[in-house]
Design an enzyme around this catalytic site. Structure first.
Site, mmCIF file in Angstrom:
data_model
loop_
_atom_site.group_PDB
_atom_site.id
_atom_site.type_symbol
_atom_site.label_atom_id
_atom_site.label_comp_id
_atom_site.label_asym_id
_atom_site.label_seq_id
_atom_site.Cartn_x
_atom_site.Cartn_y
_atom_site.Cartn_z
ATOM 1 N N SER A 15 0.813 -1.225 0.000
ATOM 2 C CA SER A 15 0.000 0.000 0.000
ATOM 3 C C SER A 15 0.843 1.271 0.000
ATOM 4 O O SER A 15 1.811 1.401 0.753
ATOM 5 C CB SER A 15 -0.915 0.018 1.231
ATOM 6 O OG SER A 15 -1.615 1.246 1.270
ATOM 7 N N LYS A 66 -14.020 -3.844 1.729
ATOM 8 C CA LYS A 66 -14.889 -2.668 1.543
ATOM 9 C C LYS A 66 -16.371 -2.987 1.753
ATOM 10 O O LYS A 66 -17.127 -2.139 2.217
ATOM 11 C CB LYS A 66 -14.685 -2.069 0.150
ATOM 12 C CG LYS A 66 -13.337 -1.384 -0.024
ATOM 13 C CD LYS A 66 -13.221 -0.732 -1.392
ATOM 14 C CE LYS A 66 -11.819 -0.196 -1.620
ATOM 15 N NZ LYS A 66 -11.682 0.462 -2.915
ATOM 16 N N ASN A 87 -14.776 2.890 1.797
ATOM 17 C CA ASN A 87 -13.308 2.886 1.851
ATOM 18 C C ASN A 87 -12.752 3.840 2.906
ATOM 19 O O ASN A 87 -11.544 3.908 3.104
ATOM 20 C CB ASN A 87 -12.706 3.214 0.476
ATOM 21 C CG ASN A 87 -12.755 4.695 0.168
ATOM 22 O OD1 ASN A 87 -13.583 5.436 0.695
ATOM 23 N ND2 ASN A 87 -11.868 5.153 -0.700
ATOM 24 N N GLY A 127 -16.830 -3.143 -16.234
ATOM 25 C CA GLY A 127 -16.765 -3.829 -14.950
ATOM 26 C C GLY A 127 -18.000 -3.548 -14.125
ATOM 27 O O GLY A 127 -18.642 -2.496 -14.275
ATOM 28 N N GLY A 237 -4.408 4.608 -13.000
ATOM 29 C CA GLY A 237 -5.200 4.965 -11.823
ATOM 30 C C GLY A 237 -4.425 5.588 -10.671
ATOM 31 O O GLY A 237 -4.975 5.732 -9.574
#
Ligand code: NDP
Length: 268
Positions: A15, A66, A87, A127, A237
Site C-alpha cells: 500500500s 470494503k 473505503n 466492470g 489509476g
C-alpha cells in the site's frame, strides 16, 4: 496529541496510502500518524474494534474488506450507500461511520488533473465489481451518459437499474458495443491484474477520447489497446489513488491537501 489513522487490507504491504497521507500531513501541518495494518481475512471486525478501543480517529479500507466495512457502519454517506461499499471510516464516540471517496477520486483525476469534463459526455464503464460500484454514482452526478459493460451482463443490469429513472444509463455486453463510440472509457475491471484485456471491439474511442485504467504501476493491455485504437489521452489509476486519499484526508481533517506534487512524487 497525535491523531491516529490507518489503512486496513489483506494483503497490505504494497500500500502507498501511508506515504500519501504522511505527505498530506506534512504539507498541511496536521499532527497525525498513519499506518498500514493487515487484518486476517476473518478478522476485519475485530481489527476495527481494536482500533476504536485504542483511540484511532478513522481508517481507510481496501481489498477485500470494503463490503464488510459497508455492513459495519452505523451511518453512511449517500455516495457510500450508492456504492454499497466503504473505503473511509470515521470513529466517533465509539461509533463507526462510513464514506466512499473512490468516485470523487476518479472524478477529480479526470476532470481536474486530466482536464476532461464529463457533462453530457458518453462514458463507457467496464466492470461491475467493487471498483465500478464505487464510482458510478459520481460519474452519473457529473452529468455523463453511462454505459456499463460487463462479462456477466446481469451484474451490469442490476448495477444500472437504480439509476435508470434519473438519467441515461445502459447495461451492455462487450459484443453489443460494436459500432458504438465513447468520449471516455474507464477500465474498472480487474483484467489488468492478470495482463488480460476485455473483448473490446474496434472503433470504441471517439475523437479526443480519454482511456482510463484504474490499475496503476504498469503499462496495461487496455492502455496499449487504447493507444493503438487512437485514444487521444491515456491515463492509469495513480491519480485516482491519490485523489481518493485526498478526499478522505479532507473529510477527516477538514483541510484539503494539494495533490499534484504527491502524484509526481509517486510517479518518480
Ligand atoms: P472485483 O473483483 O470486485 O470485480 C472484478 C470485475 O472485473 C468484474 O466486473 C469482472 O467481471 C471483471 N473482470 C475480471 N477479469 C476480467 C477479464 N479478463 N475480462 C473482463 N472482465 C473481467 O474487483 P474490483 O472492482 O475491486 O477492482 C477492479 C480493479 O480496480 C482492480 O484492478 C483494482 O486494483 C482497481 N482499483 C483501483 C483504485 C484506484 O484508486 N486506482 C481503487 C479501487 C480499485 P465479471 O463480473 O464478469 O466476473
Amino acid at each position: 496529541m497525535t491523531d491516529k489513522y490507518a489503512v486496513i487490507g489483506h494483503p497490505i504491504s504494497h500500500s502507498k496510502s501511508p506515504l500519501i497521507h504522511q505527505a498530506f500531513a506534512t504539507q498541511t501541518h496536521q499532527d497525525i500518524s498513519y499506518q498500514a495494518i493487515e487484518a486476517p481475512l476473518d478478522g476485519f471486525i475485530s481489527t476495527i474494534e481494536r482500533l476504536v478501543s485504542e483511540g484511532y480517529k478513522g481508517c481507510n479500507v481496501t481489498v477485500p474488506f470494503k463490503f464488510e466495512a459497508f455492513k459495519l457502519c452505523k451511518q453512511l454517506t449517500g455516495r457510500a450507500q450508492a456504492a454499497r461499499a466503504v473505503n473511509t471510516l470515521f470513529f466517533r464516540d465509539g461509533e463507526v461511520l462510513g464514506d466512499n471517496t473512490d468516485g470523487a477520486g476518479l472524478l477529480n483525476d479526470i476532470e481536474q488533473n486530466l482536464q476532461c469534463k464529463l457533462l453530457f459526455k458518453k462514458v463507457l464503464l467496464m466492470g461491475a465489481g467493487g471498483a465500478a460500484h464505487g464510482v458510478i454514482w459520481q460519474l452519473f452526478n457529473a452529468g455523463a451518459t453511462i454505459t456499463v459493460a460487463n462479462r456477466n451482463v446481469e451484474k451490469a443490469r442490476q448495477m444500472v437499474a437504480e439509476f435508470a429513472p434519473y438519467g441515461t444509463v445502459f447495461a451492455s455486453s462487450y459484443e453489443a458495443l460494436a459500432g458504438k463510440s465513447f468520449d471516455v472509457v474507464v477500465n474498472a475491471t480487474s483484467s489488468s491484474l492478470a495482463d488480460a484485456l476485455p473483448p473490446l471491439p474496434d472503433g470504441l474511442f471517439a475523437a479526443k477520447s480519454l482511456a482510463y485504467d484504474m490499475m496503476y504501476g504498469k503499462q496495461t493491455p487496455f492502455l496499449t489497446f487504447a493507444a493503438a485504437q487512437g485514444a487521444a489521452q491515456c491515463a492509469d489509476g495513480l491519480g485516482m489513488l491519490v485523489e481518493q486519499a485526498a478526499e478522505a484526508f479532507f473529510k477527516w481533517r477538514e483541510v484539503r491537501p494539494a495533490t499534484a506534487a504527491v502524484i509526481a512524487q509517486l510517479r518518480a
